[in-house]
Design a protein around this motif. Structure first.
Motif, PDB file in Angstrom:
ATOM      1  N   THR A  53      10.108 -48.884  52.393  1.00  0.00           N
ATOM      2  CA  THR A  53      10.239 -50.121  51.617  1.00  0.00           C
ATOM      3  C   THR A  53      11.290 -49.916  50.552  1.00  0.00           C
ATOM      4  O   THR A  53      11.681 -48.797  50.249  1.00  0.00           O
ATOM      5  N   ASN A  54      11.746 -51.058  50.017  1.00  0.00           N
ATOM      6  CA  ASN A  54      12.872 -51.071  49.076  1.00  0.00           C
ATOM      7  C   ASN A  54      14.150 -50.560  49.742  1.00  0.00           C
ATOM      8  O   ASN A  54      14.881 -49.766  49.171  1.00  0.00           O
ATOM      9  N   PRO A  56      17.975 -50.658  50.823  1.00  0.00           N
ATOM     10  CA  PRO A  56      19.130 -51.313  50.200  1.00  0.00           C
ATOM     11  C   PRO A  56      19.515 -52.568  50.977  1.00  0.00           C
ATOM     12  O   PRO A  56      19.332 -52.620  52.193  1.00  0.00           O
ATOM     13  N   VAL A  57      20.053 -53.572  50.272  1.00  0.00           N
ATOM     14  CA  VAL A  57      20.329 -54.843  50.930  1.00  0.00           C
ATOM     15  C   VAL A  57      21.455 -54.728  51.947  1.00  0.00           C
ATOM     16  O   VAL A  57      21.554 -55.533  52.852  1.00  0.00           O
ATOM     17  N   ASP A  58      22.297 -53.709  51.807  1.00  0.00           N
ATOM     18  CA  ASP A  58      23.402 -53.599  52.754  1.00  0.00           C
ATOM     19  C   ASP A  58      23.106 -52.612  53.881  1.00  0.00           C
ATOM     20  O   ASP A  58      24.016 -52.084  54.496  1.00  0.00           O
ATOM     21  N   GLU A  83      12.832 -55.637  58.487  1.00  0.00           N
ATOM     22  CA  GLU A  83      11.809 -56.672  58.314  1.00  0.00           C
ATOM     23  C   GLU A  83      12.234 -57.994  58.973  1.00  0.00           C
ATOM     24  O   GLU A  83      11.479 -58.602  59.708  1.00  0.00           O
ATOM     25  N   TRP A 134      26.434 -64.878  60.879  1.00  0.00           N
ATOM     26  CA  TRP A 134      26.772 -63.714  60.059  1.00  0.00           C
ATOM     27  C   TRP A 134      26.849 -62.511  60.973  1.00  0.00           C
ATOM     28  O   TRP A 134      25.937 -62.277  61.758  1.00  0.00           O
ATOM     29  N   ASN A 135      27.914 -61.736  60.877  1.00  0.00           N
ATOM     30  CA  ASN A 135      27.968 -60.555  61.723  1.00  0.00           C
ATOM     31  C   ASN A 135      27.243 -59.385  61.091  1.00  0.00           C
ATOM     32  O   ASN A 135      26.982 -58.388  61.721  1.00  0.00           O
ATOM     33  N   LEU A 138      22.547 -59.693  55.353  1.00  0.00           N
ATOM     34  CA  LEU A 138      22.025 -58.882  54.244  1.00  0.00           C
ATOM     35  C   LEU A 138      20.515 -58.778  54.384  1.00  0.00           C
ATOM     36  O   LEU A 138      19.860 -59.703  54.848  1.00  0.00           O
ATOM     37  N   ARG A 139      19.980 -57.616  53.987  1.00  0.00           N
ATOM     38  CA  ARG A 139      18.527 -57.476  53.993  1.00  0.00           C
ATOM     39  C   ARG A 139      17.977 -58.090  52.713  1.00  0.00           C
ATOM     40  O   ARG A 139      18.668 -58.147  51.693  1.00  0.00           O
ATOM     41  N   LYS A 140      16.725 -58.468  52.796  1.00  0.00           N
ATOM     42  CA  LYS A 140      16.064 -58.979  51.591  1.00  0.00           C
ATOM     43  C   LYS A 140      15.992 -57.861  50.557  1.00  0.00           C
ATOM     44  O   LYS A 140      15.747 -56.705  50.912  1.00  0.00           O
ATOM     45  N   ALA A 141      16.228 -58.170  49.300  1.00  0.00           N
ATOM     46  CA  ALA A 141      16.130 -57.130  48.275  1.00  0.00           C
ATOM     47  C   ALA A 141      14.697 -56.640  48.220  1.00  0.00           C
ATOM     48  O   ALA A 141      13.748 -57.431  48.146  1.00  0.00           O
ATOM     49  N   GLY A 142      14.526 -55.336  48.260  1.00  0.00           N
ATOM     50  CA  GLY A 142      13.180 -54.767  48.237  1.00  0.00           C
ATOM     51  C   GLY A 142      12.466 -54.901  49.567  1.00  0.00           C
ATOM     52  O   GLY A 142      11.255 -54.804  49.627  1.00  0.00           O
ATOM     53  N   THR A 144      11.498 -54.204  53.768  1.00  0.00           N
ATOM     54  CA  THR A 144      10.911 -53.057  54.453  1.00  0.00           C
ATOM     55  C   THR A 144      11.599 -52.816  55.789  1.00  0.00           C
ATOM     56  O   THR A 144      12.356 -53.653  56.275  1.00  0.00           O
TER      57      THR A 144
ATOM     58  N   LEU B1053       7.884 -56.264  47.193  1.00  0.00           N
ATOM     59  CA  LEU B1053       8.272 -56.872  45.919  1.00  0.00           C
ATOM     60  C   LEU B1053       9.666 -57.436  46.089  1.00  0.00           C
ATOM     61  O   LEU B1053      10.490 -56.854  46.782  1.00  0.00           O
ATOM     62  N   GLY B1055      13.175 -57.750  45.176  1.00  0.00           N
ATOM     63  CA  GLY B1055      14.137 -57.079  44.320  1.00  0.00           C
ATOM     64  C   GLY B1055      14.055 -55.585  44.493  1.00  0.00           C
ATOM     65  O   GLY B1055      13.235 -55.061  45.234  1.00  0.00           O
ATOM     66  N   GLU B1095      24.617 -52.539  44.351  1.00  0.00           N
ATOM     67  CA  GLU B1095      24.519 -53.288  45.606  1.00  0.00           C
ATOM     68  C   GLU B1095      25.410 -54.526  45.577  1.00  0.00           C
ATOM     69  O   GLU B1095      26.117 -54.824  46.539  1.00  0.00           O
TER      70      GLU B1095
END
Lengths: 318, 1112
Positions: A53-54, A56-58, A83, A134-135, A138-142, A144, B1053, B1055, B1095
């Motif tokens: 979990t958490n 990174p978004v990229d 996720e 989108w090629n 982005l992942r959701k921030a935080g 899984t 969560l 963020g 990020e």
């Protein structure tokens, strides 16, 4: 540098060092939380998978692969599912399945759908899917992800090396050793999106056609199923009675609504003709009017009271 | 309805007292207003005991000390003045011109005949908010020191000034150290110097006013035509210019006691009189009116005397105009109506039966003539203030007759005389130092202002609804100073445009044949006037102006005519105009053509679509929903070019009702795609100048609208087409109401339904409405654009649907009270800011009420917006959702009485509570600045710097984007390979370069900067709130959400979080070796700000130039 905190609840904390970029030259540490995967609905791969979990978004598949490679060496990483990818495709499937079929399918509780049938549906649906815009989402921030490794032993090794990284302070580096193009975001990424907004019309047409093929098939299936069900008693011995087998067309529905409206209108008209006819009606109406008047007055008073409570409403501005 | 006595009895005994209250209030007028005024009166009542403590004692001492002044026999005037100066240092405040040096005129002093306290202190009609509280005491000069002929040549006023000086001399000894003593001109009337005593304790003044005995001077000799200032020795009466102001002052100075009696009688006969006086005082004060000449010369005294007289007379056949049984708000309304309906400027307005002829009454200024006391009550007013008062009365009267709006706040609460919010053009003019023309003992400045008014009023004619000229008041001065300080000699000019005539560039005068008229016209306009022959054969005197906007035209005319008649050099520094500040912010006069061009392009597009033959369904309607097509974009619509991606304008298409749509939402969406593809093929086959692109929406669900069709004309105009399906709405509605479905599915359907209705029902209606009103109100379009500019510059725009901003601007045009509709963008804009600053959106819905303007039949289909139902709805929302997570602003329009379609996007309130609060805060500080700066806010630098420069320091983080990279990103060509980031695909890159030259880029609805922002905002919806102005704004602000900074750890969560204990643990380790405390702390995490910023920098790539963190 030794850490005091290397676990958080049942998660191990995996710090990742992130090198700075020109816009934000500071190098930072990202905290990834790792534990053994224990989903509510068990799957055969649980023993050899990890839950993160958490992330990174990229993150991309390559990112995660290289991260695990740097932890436990090559050859132990099998796959990662984020996720947003893990979202049950059955939701879209349910949406795609004609509504009636879904409902009837749930009626037949015991009906088990063979796995290959599911796979077939998924394949059909995949073909009907519109091209992505989108090629690199982005992942959701935080968010899984679930990582599947080669075997159970690898899981232990990963956790061990996480603990070691914490102890030694030698953190894996994010995106290290990845080919340049896989890290690209920013301008090219947006440009690609703008371009992908306008897919090849042939592709779109094919997807739409495929969709309607599936859709029509399924609708037919559902109708047949409904027909069959009409004569079959369920486990309690009841026979479900459905209307005519066909769907209630919206046109018919609209007609029904129209008819209802007309009926109401008629009743209203009749009522109106008879109002002011009897003396008691007059009297009652008058009473109502008075009550209305009192109500309005009280309302006004309440409003003024409310205004008074707010400061300044009655003070002329200067 | 008739009712028998039996019935009445029956209803009577069931009623309570409440009912009779309600009926008595509601029958006569709307209750709310009455209750509100009652509340206002209660709130405004002045606490005499506390605030004016000890005033009676002070007055008694004052009287005693004045009575104790030593009397003396008549001595020459100059000797008397010298003696007073020598003994007490007090300089006698003789009015200008002072007595000649060689005057043998004699002064005596003897004990005053009477003392009397007058004014609002005795009648107890002061209000809390008054600027200053003054207690007036008149001291009657005894008859024995006066002579009948004293009315001539200021002689009485010399004596009066001497009395004032004597009082000052005595009082300065008596009250030394207790109170400060000054001279002031009573009501700015230079003839009436008065001693003013300000106790050091307490916030009030006592004015000691010497006055003439009641009726001492023969009034028949003081008519308006009499000339009483006679220079030289010749006695020929006819030769003297009439001195109406001097005469009226003389009359008024002997009328204190008679008016006191009039007021006392009114108080006795009418119980509501005092309260109505207080209402009048508040009303006048909010409009800047007061008894002083610099404040219009119509104050509380004039108001109450007028009302008292109307209680006696003024009606038809000499009956009373007002009934004493009215309540205060009715009395107030009736008086307003009287002022609004009576044209006391053109024709003397006479109260009571007059004995003298009309000639003795008529003056050049306004006349409200009290016949029994033979006094013009309006003698202190100028024609400018007369017009102004009348306009105010008319506007208030109109407001009080309009039952659909809030009548109370605009009437009594709003500060109306804010020139920047009221006048379309404000200017200030310094009186030339050598200006010497003073008539009839009025101040020079006053005379000058009056002349400016008259000249401007005539010059502007029907271009202006109102020309207001305002001069500063006279300062106070110390008794020891030799005469007064120079007062501020600036004249403020305010002009209100008439929208129907303000843009005229050619003025037609009288025809050449009418010699006399033509000559007059020529004399007034000088060389500017030229004879011209027109198409219809007439030959007219004509004026040609060159300005292109109403403000420029007006400025041109004002400069010209002031130069001609008052010798003010055309480009003199003494003449300043305060309009340029905002005009340059909203484009050029040619913009109108650009908007018309966009509209014409749309009409072509509609024709092309309707011309398609093989469409499976018949086109019912093609509705534009783009701000470009309702005159509401900041920049005028511009077509695309090889260098600029065309910006498509949104259009929705409606087809005839059909049963062919599939009975499934996802299938409908796919069917729409097929439909769009078909339209695209047909269009590009039918027209060679059209290319079409099918585009995909950023849809999350299969049941959402999935695609649109961009239609690009070869001239660069582009449209984005979406299809309406009537079945979609039915299905969504059914799904929303289907109780058997999961809650989250129903919420999802409700959101989709709201989106659907917004796109296909409300926006088309909105587009039509705004377009209609921009043609009806010429200033609406620029106001909207200016307002959008403001939202942009404060980086609020990314949170506000553009239609919402338009509605905010429209609101102040539909409900402009207490002013008329704005006729210039600056005024409109400032008033929207005022509205935003005062709008308490937490408890008040905004109701856009078009009922007073919709007279065409098409509007009848729309339900009328009902203010009370809107209030109920808001209350219900607040109960349901007190944290305002779903609904923040409620804006009810005729098309959408539910009030949420313009304030929620995709199920989220936009703006959110935080942003709405920021909007209010920004609007508040803006209005504060406007209040402080006054008209100067219109100066080019002030307006821009104070209102349109964002406070970047408010943001925690600033993302500076690379403008060059953004521009490059915005141009994407059809031949570009979407995957050319992969090296093995980029081999064809250089080949493409040739084909793309001269090609139009793909349509771009959302600028890359906004695309990036949207991605960031969805990704970090929890911890960060982003702010961006216009779409291409290259500076993005962001603030950390304080609510989610630290929380206990769990999966998912929103963020990026780091363990708190980790960070603190490190610190602790450094500080001491002590062990970490309790276990439960271990699970705390906090937002990992640095990791998030890293990020963000990675996502932005080369688009983000640098990230600036506050405090670093």
């Amino acid at each position: 540098m030794p850490q005091l905190q290397s676990t958080l609840g049942d998660f191990s904390v995996l710090p990742i060092s992130v090198p700075g970029v020109p816009a934000y030259p500071k190098s930072t540490v990202h905290h990834l939380y790792v534990r053994k995967n224990t989903p509510k609905i068990p799957t055969p791969d649980d023993d050899r998978s990890l839950f993160l979990t958490n992330v990174p978004v990229d993150s991309t598949h390559l990112h995660i692969r290289s991260l695990f490679t740097s932890l436990v060496g090559a050859g132990r990483f099998e796959s990662v599912t984020f996720e947003d990818e893990r979202k049950p495709s059955s939701q879209a499937l349910a949406d795609l399945l004609p509504a009636q079929a879904v409902r009837l399918a749930t009626h037949a509780k015991k009906r088990k759908r063979a796995d290959d049938e599911d796979a077939e549906h998924a394949r059909e649906e995949e073909l009907a899917r519109l091209p992505p815009t989108w090629n690199r989402p982005l992942r959701k921030a935080g968010g899984t992800a679930v990582v599947v490794l080669a075997d159970e032993k690898s899981v232990e090794r990963v956790l061990k090396s996480v603990a070691k990284a914490n102890k030694t302070g030698k953190y894996p580096v994010w995106g290290e050793g990845l080919p340049a193009q896989s890290t690209i975001l920013g301008a090219k990424w947006l440009k690609a999106h703008i371009r992908l907004n306008f897919p090849d019309t042939d592709l779109v047409e094919a997807a739409v056609n495929q969709f309607f093929t599936v859709y029509n098939n399924r609708e037919k299936e559902a109708a047949e199923l409904a027909k069959r069900l009409r004569n079959e008693p369920d486990e309690d011995g009841f026979v479900t009675v459905t209307s005519g087998g066909g769907r209630t067309a919206p046109a018919k529905r609209a007609q029904a609504e129209e008819a209802r409206r007309k009926m109401l209108e008629k009743a209203e008209k009749k009522r109106e003709e008879l109002s002011n006819f009897y003396r008691f009606q007059l009297r009652e109406r008058k009473k109502e009017e008075e009550a209305e008047l009192v109500k309005r007055f009280e309302e006004d008073r309440r409003r003024v009271d409310a205004m008074r409570e707010k400061r300044g409403k009655f003070r002329p501005e200067s | 309805m008739t009712s028998s006595p039996a019935k009445r009895r029956k209803t009577d005994h069931s009623d309570g007292a409440v009912l009779s209250d309600a009926i008595s209030a509601a029958v006569r007028q709307p209750t709310t207003f009455v209750l509100e005024t009652a509340e206002l009166l209660a709130e405004s009542r002045f606490d005499y005991e506390r605030s004016l403590e000890g005033v009676d004692e002070l007055l008694r001492r004052l009287k005693t000390s004045i009575e104790a002044i030593e009397t003396h026999e008549a001595i020459p005037i100059n000797d008397a003045a010298k003696k007073l100066k020598k003994a007490h240092g007090v300089i006698v405040p003789f009015p200008e011109p002072g007595p000649p040096k060689d005057s043998n005129y004699k002064l005596a002093f003897s004990k005053p005949a009477a003392f009397n306290v007058v004014g609002s202190y005795v009648s107890r009609t002061m209000v809390k908010v008054q600027e200053d509280h003054a207690v007036d005491m008149i001291v009657v000069i005894p008859k024995e020191v006066l002579q009948e002929k004293d009315y001539l040549n200021l002689r009485y006023f010399y004596k009066r000034a001497y009395y004032a000086a004597k009082f000052a001399a005595a009082l300065q000894i008596e009250f030394d150290g207790v109170a400060d003593l000054t001279f002031e001109s009573l009501n700015d009337n230079p003839l009436l110097p008065t001693v003013s005593l300000k106790p050091r304790k307490g916030d009030y003044r006592i004015r000691v006013i010497p006055c003439a005995p009641d009726g001492y001077f023969p009034k028949q000799k003081l008519g308006a035509t009499a000339g009483l200032i006679r220079s030289g020795a010749d006695d020929d009466k006819k030769a003297h210019a009439p001195t109406p102001f001097y005469n009226s002052t003389l009359k008024a100075d002997g009328s204190y006691v008679p008016y006191l009696r009039v007021l006392k009688q009114a108080e006795k006969s009418c119980p509501a009189f005092k309260d109505a006086c207080m209402l009048g005082r508040i009303w006048l004060r909010q409009r800047g009116f007061g008894g002083a000449m610099s404040r219009g010369g119509f104050g509380h005294f004039e108001w109450s005397v007028l009302m008292a007289l109307l209680l006696q007379t003024g009606g038809r056949k000499e009956t009373a105009a007002l009934s004493p049984s009215l309540n205060p708000s009715q009395l107030f309304k009736a008086t307003i109506q009287y002022l609004a309906a009576t044209d006391f400027l053109k024709k003397p307005f006479i109260l009571g039966s007059k004995e003298e002829g009309l000639e003795a009454i008529r003056e050049s200024g306004p006349v409200i003539y009290d016949a029994p006391r033979q006094l013009n009550l309006a003698y202190k007013m100028s024609s400018s203030s007369g017009f102004l008062l009348q306009q105010f009365a008319k506007w208030t009267h109109a407001l009080l007759n309009d039952k659909s709006v809030d009548q109370f706040a605009p009437t009594f609460i709003t500060k109306v005389n804010q020139p920047a919010l009221m006048f379309d053009l404000n200017a200030s003019l310094d009186m030339p130092e050598d200006y010497a023309e003073a008539t009839g003992s009025r101040e020079k400045l006053w005379t000058f202002g009056n002349k400016v008014h008259n000249v401007l009023k005539r010059a502007l004619g029907d271009r202006a609804k109102l020309v207001s000229v305002h001069t500063a008041g006279l300062p106070m001065w110390s008794p020891r100073d030799s005469q007064r300080l120079a007062s501020d000699s600036t004249v403020s000019i305010g002009i209100l445009f008439d929208p129907s005539n303000m843009s005229r560039t050619v003025d037609h005068g009288p025809p050449a044949e009418e010699k006399k008229e033509a000559e007059k016209f020529r004399r007034f306009w000088g060389e500017k006037s030229e004879l011209r022959r027109f198409k219809d054969g007439s030959i007219l005197e004509t004026l040609i102006w060159t300005g292109s906007t109403p403000a420029e035209l007006c400025e041109e005319i004002v400069r010209y005519i002031l130069q001609l008649h008052l010798k003010i050099p055309t480009y003199s520094e003494s003449l300043t105009f305060y309009t340029r500040g905002f005009a340059s912010l909203v484009g050029k006069p040619t913009d109108a053509a650009a908007f018309a061009g966009a509209r014409a392009a749309f009409e072509t597009f509609e024709k092309d679509i309707r011309g398609l033959e093989d469409l499976p369904l018949h086109v019912r309607q093609l509705a534009p929903i783009a701000p470009e097509l309702r005159n509401a974009t900041i920049e005028p619509p511009a077509p695309g070019s090889p260098k600029h991606a065309p910006k498509p304008m949104d259009v929705v298409i409606f087809f005839e009702a059909s049963g062919k749509w599939p009975d499934n939402l996802a299938a409908i969406q796919r069917a729409k795609i097929a439909f769009l593809l078909r339209i695209g093929t047909l269009l590009s086959e039918a027209k060679t100048n059209i290319t079409t692109h099918l585009g995909l929406e950023d849809a999350q669900l299969e049941t959402q609208n999935l695609a649109y069709l961009d239609v690009v004309y070869s001239n660069g105009v582009a449209f984005r087409l979406r299809i309406h399906s009537d079945l979609e709405e039915v299905l969504l509605d059914r799904r929303t109401k289907d109780k058997t479905l999961d809650q989250h599915l129903r919420t999802e359907s409700a959101t989709l339904l709201a989106n659907f209705r917004r796109l296909y029902n409300h926006l088309p209606l909105h587009n039509q409405m705004i377009r209609t009103y921009t043609t009806r109100f010429p200033a609406l379009s620029p106001t909207i654009r200016l307002l959008k500019r403001w939202f942009d510059s404060h980086k609020l725009s990314s949170h506000f649907p553009t239609d919402l901003i338009e509605l905010l601007a429209l609101h102040i045009f539909l409900a402009p009270h207490p002013w008329p509709q704005p006729s210039s963008p600056a005024v409109g804009f400032l008033r929207v800011l005022l509205f935003l600053a005062q709008w308490d959106w937490r408890s008040e819905p905004l109701v856009i009420d078009t009922s007073s303007y919709s007279n065409d039949a098409s509007d009848e289909t729309l339900s009328k917006v009902d203010a009370s139902s809107a209030a109920t709805r808001l209350e219900a929302w607040r109960n349901l959702d007190p944290a305002m997570n779903r609904v923040v602003l409620l804006v009810c329009t005729p098309g959408d009485p539910s009030g949420t379609s313009h304030t929620t996007l995709d199920g989220h309130p936009s703006p959110s509570k935080v942003v709405a609060a920021r909007m209010t805060a920004l609007a508040r500080s803006a209005t504060r600045v406007v209040r402080e700066k006054g008209t100067a806010i219109g100066l080019p630098d002030a307006g821009r710097q104070l209102l349109f420069v964002p406070a970047l320091s408010d943001f925690d983080i600033l993302l500076h984007l690379n403008k060059k990279a953004l521009k490059a990103t915005s141009r994407v060509y059809e031949h570009d390979d979407p995957n050319d980031v992969e090296p093995h695909h980029s081999s064809g890159k250089f080949k493409n370069l040739d084909t793309r030259t001269g090609e139009m880029p793909l349509p771009l609805a959302t600028h890359p900067a906004r695309l990036l922002l949207n991605q960031l905002a969805t990704t970090y919806a929890g911890p960060l709130v982003f702010f961006q102005g216009s779409e291409d704004d290259a500076t993005i602000g962001a603030i950390w959400n304080p609510l989610v900074s630290r929380r206990s750890f769990r999966v998912n969560l929103l963020g990026n979080y780091k363990p708190v204990a980790l960070a603190e643990g490190r610190k602790r380790k450094v500080e001491s070796e002590s062990e970490s405390s309790g276990e439960e702390e271990d699970d705390l995490v906090e937002v990992d700000r640095e990791a998030i910023l890293a990020e963000v920098a990675r996502i932005g790539g080369e688009l983000v130039e640098r990230i600036v963190v506050k405090g670093q």
